[in-house]
Motif scaffolding. Structure first.
Motif, PDB file in Angstrom:
ATOM      1  N   VAL A 305       0.804  -1.220   0.000  1.00 56.02           N
ATOM      2  CA  VAL A 305       0.000   0.000   0.000  1.00 56.02           C
ATOM      3  C   VAL A 305       0.838   1.272   0.000  1.00 56.02           C
ATOM      4  O   VAL A 305       0.322   2.355  -0.289  1.00 56.02           O
ATOM      5  CB  VAL A 305      -0.971  -0.012   1.197  1.00 56.02           C
ATOM      6  N   THR A 306       2.136   1.157   0.291  1.00 55.61           N
ATOM      7  CA  THR A 306       2.984   2.351   0.315  1.00 55.61           C
ATOM      8  C   THR A 306       4.385   1.971  -0.136  1.00 55.61           C
ATOM      9  O   THR A 306       4.892   0.891   0.213  1.00 55.61           O
ATOM     10  CB  THR A 306       3.002   2.990   1.718  1.00 55.61           C
ATOM     11  N   GLN A 307       5.006   2.858  -0.936  1.00 52.59           N
ATOM     12  CA  GLN A 307       6.363   2.616  -1.441  1.00 52.59           C
ATOM     13  C   GLN A 307       6.910   3.895  -2.044  1.00 52.59           C
ATOM     14  O   GLN A 307       6.327   4.982  -1.885  1.00 52.59           O
ATOM     15  CB  GLN A 307       6.356   1.486  -2.457  1.00 52.59           C
ATOM     16  N   ILE A 308       8.059   3.796  -2.707  1.00 52.82           N
ATOM     17  CA  ILE A 308       8.739   4.970  -3.251  1.00 52.82           C
ATOM     18  C   ILE A 308       7.859   5.737  -4.230  1.00 52.82           C
ATOM     19  O   ILE A 308       7.874   6.974  -4.254  1.00 52.82           O
ATOM     20  CB  ILE A 308      10.070   4.551  -3.911  1.00 52.82           C
ATOM     21  N   LYS A 309       7.082   5.028  -5.059  1.00 58.74           N
ATOM     22  CA  LYS A 309       6.244   5.684  -6.064  1.00 58.74           C
ATOM     23  C   LYS A 309       4.878   6.068  -5.494  1.00 58.74           C
ATOM     24  O   LYS A 309       3.861   5.940  -6.159  1.00 58.74           O
ATOM     25  CB  LYS A 309       6.083   4.792  -7.297  1.00 58.74           C
TER      26      LYS A 309
END
Length: 645
Positions: A305-309
């Protein structure tokens, strides 16, 4: 010894032995409490020089071995010559290099005969010899989308970007022979096995399935529970085989049936799918049916659900009443920036709305395709799993720490993107509640969705839902045991209890020992009414000292940030927050899902740290501060009457 005495003596001895065993079991109750007691931290999405794009963007020497060494706490030198180390080692890592042409680039540049004797190798070496290395990445992107295999390539001509019909025809059938693929894939498994140490560090075998129809992101990371003795018996199923997730699920089903192993897929970056990731139609355009819903829930139990992009929890357009919804959103275009995004697409891109839509589909189909838990991971292409704001090494080698990186466009070879490096988010990590640090225990915990996501900090969060919790239970010494005995953990499901008026949620959050204090804990509720319309509400359920929640409203925690030094103080917020909360708006006839969101106090963003370290301004429009957070997997409530309408 008389024959008459022996049976009596035996019975007495046996009784004493049984009594002794019973006393021993009661004296040490933990022996019989086989519950997940520890949270393990990891990253399931790291690319190394075995990924064609990572290699082409500068990561030439750091392979899976270096990725594992870094995750375990060793100091490495990055591709740009900067020494790097994690403040705290990770417990597990999955190197998820792209399945399409996995591992070919290092061998291509080494002029390995194994590759140069293939049509693919001869095609690519021409680019290298002519100094047009960037075209390798261009071909990879097109081939990874499956365009080299399509029946009507003329539909994909884009002469403005050099994609002519002749060019597409030249890529038809450009693939590696199976023996070459098998040898490269076997090497991947062997390295993972070498670094996998049960109880100390888990190295998962996996890869990324990189379907990108028309530039829209449908990527999944494929995670195996098994060692290379099983995984080497198959080849990675890639987007060159099919770009349809249903085909990937079929591959996974066949793998389990033929090997006796286990596998799952983790979707990521729905925010770059232009409405495809959580669509209510199949890729072929047919409405989702019950079988589709069941298969998707079976093979994709969690999402990244969350990352660099960007962050993919929710969006201000979808959650206008959520004051924290505008967080690290990438919401302008699809993955390749080849098509603009419309507001209508957003409702099929973000996790919270997908949870809402899944409840409506559960009500109409009798099955929920979006019954997923949540994790974070980095999607690093540098081989370095860094998610801390003060230790951010970017997405690829061109984003690594140096003066001026914030203001530069994010580039891919010679193709310039509308994304600037300052837009990259230093996120995230996967947290898994498990019994032990092994492939089996972690995989099983992920499959049952006992996971949560953080944007980087190691916030420890527990969420239980049940019918019997009372205020004060969160302070019990045996809080965890009580939660399992009287409720279900994150990822679980509650079924209607007629004798109780509403479910109760016991939540506990503790700050990262090396990080910021906590601002608040919220419960996010999603539900569907009898007409099939979905709703959401955010409840503030716990707050740091000095603030009172009135009518669900809570004043800002404030800030202690010193922008000039990129520092903050922990003299506001709380070290720990815990409570028991009961849903005041519960309707026993409505399907619902609940998850916890935990917010830290404001802290400097990586852009503020860079500004101080390199003595340069933060670019106009770039955020300087951040409120890091954690998202638990949901708990679902299912009414007794779940008949298909």
């Amino acid at each position: 010894m008389g024959a008459g005495r022996w049976p009596g003596t035996t019975c007495l001895a046996l009784a004493l032995a049984l009594c002794s065993l019973a006393q021993a079991a009661e004296y040490s109750p933990a022996v019989h409490q086989d519950i997940p007691r520890r949270v393990f931290w990891g990253d399931t999405h790291v690319h190394t020089n075995l990924s064609t794009d990572a290699f082409s963007m500068g990561n030439r020497t750091l392979g899976p071995e270096q990725a594992y060494r870094f995750a375990r706490g060793e100091t490495l030198t990055s591709q740009t010559g900067v020494r790097a180390r994690l403040a705290q080692p990770l417990d597990f890592l999955m190197v998820a290099d792209h399945g399409a042409f996995l591992g070919v680039m290092p061998k291509l540049y080494q002029r390995s005969p194994v590759l140069l004797n293939t049509r693919f190798g001869q095609h690519m070496i021409r680019y290298i010899d002519s100094g047009e290395d960037f075209l390798v990445l261009k071909d990879f992107a097109i081939l990874a989308m499956g365009l080299g295999q399509v029946q009507n390539p003329e539909d994909y001509v884009d002469e403005a970007h050099g994609v002519t019909l002749d060019y597409l025809h030249s890529l038809r059938g450009l693939e590696l022979e199976a023996p070459v693929q098998r040898a490269l894939w076997k090497e991947v498994g062997a390295v993972a096995d070498a670094f996998n140490e049960p109880g100390l560090f888990t190295a998962f075998i996996g890869y990324e399935w990189t379907s990108t129809p028309d530039g829209n992101n449908l990527h999944r990371n494929v995670m195996f529970r098994d060692g290379s003795d099983r995984t080497s018996s198959v080849l990675p199923f890639t987007s060159m085989d099919s770009g349809d997730p249903e085909a990937l699920w079929q591959y996974m089903a066949e793998y389990e049936a033929t090997t006796g192993g286990a596998v799952l897929a983790i979707p990521h970056n729905g925010n770059l799918s232009n409405g495809l990731m959580f669509a209510e139609e199949t890729l072929a355009g047919e409405p989702i049916d019950r079988d589709y819903a069941r298969r998707r829930a079976r093979w994709e139990p969690i999402i990244e659900v969350t990352q660099i992009k960007g962050d993919g929890e929710t969006h201000p357009y979808l959650s206008p009443d959520d004051e924290f919804a505008d967080f690290e959103n990438w919401d302008q275009f699809n993955l390749f920036a080849s098509a603009a995004k419309t507001s209508e697409m957003l409702k099929h891109e973000y996790a919270r709305q997908a949870l809402r839509n899944g409840l409506a589909l559960q009500q109409s189909l009798g099955a929920n395709p979006f019954k997923f838990g949540m994790i974070g991971s980095t999607d690093s292409h540098t081989s370095l799993a860094t998610a801390a704001e003060d230790n951010f090494f970017g997405k690829q080698s061109g984003n690594e720490p140096e003066r001026g990186r914030m203001a530069r466009p994010f580039t891919t070879g010679e193709l310039e993107s509308p994304v600037f490096n300052w837009m990259l988010s230093s996120s995230g990590y996967a947290a898994v509640w498990a019994r032990e640090n092994t492939r089996d225990a972690l995989f099983d915990a992920i499959r049952r969705r006992e996971t949560y996501a953080t944007t980087g900090p190691r916030i420890a969060v527990r969420l239980f839902a049940g019918w019997e919790f009372e205020p004060g239970d969160e302070q019990r010494a045996a809080f965890v045991e009580f939660g399992y005995q009287h409720g279900v953990p994150m990822g679980g499901e509650l079924v209607f209890r007629p004798e109780v008026d509403a479910p109760r949620f016991m939540v506990s959050a503790m700050k990262d020992p090396q990080g910021a204090n906590l601002d608040r804990v919220q419960i996010i509720k999603a539900w569907v009414d009898p007409e099939g319309v979905t709703h959401e509400r955010i409840y503030n359920v716990a707050a740091s000292a000095g603030r009172t929640i009135r009518d669900n409203r809570l004043a800002s925690v404030g800030t202690t940030i010193d922008e000039r030094k990129a520092e903050y103080r922990n003299n506001i917020g709380a070290v720990e927050l815990a409570t028991v909360w009961q849903d005041p708006d519960f309707d026993p006839g409505q399907h619902a899902a609940y998850y916890a969101r935990v917010l830290e106090i404001p802290t400097p963003r990586w852009t503020n740290y860079d500004a101080v370290r390199f003595d340069e301004p933060v670019p106009a429009g770039a955020p300087k501060f951040v409120q890091e957070r954690a998202y638990t997997s949901p708990v679902w409530y299912t009414p007794r009457d779940t008949a298909v309408r």
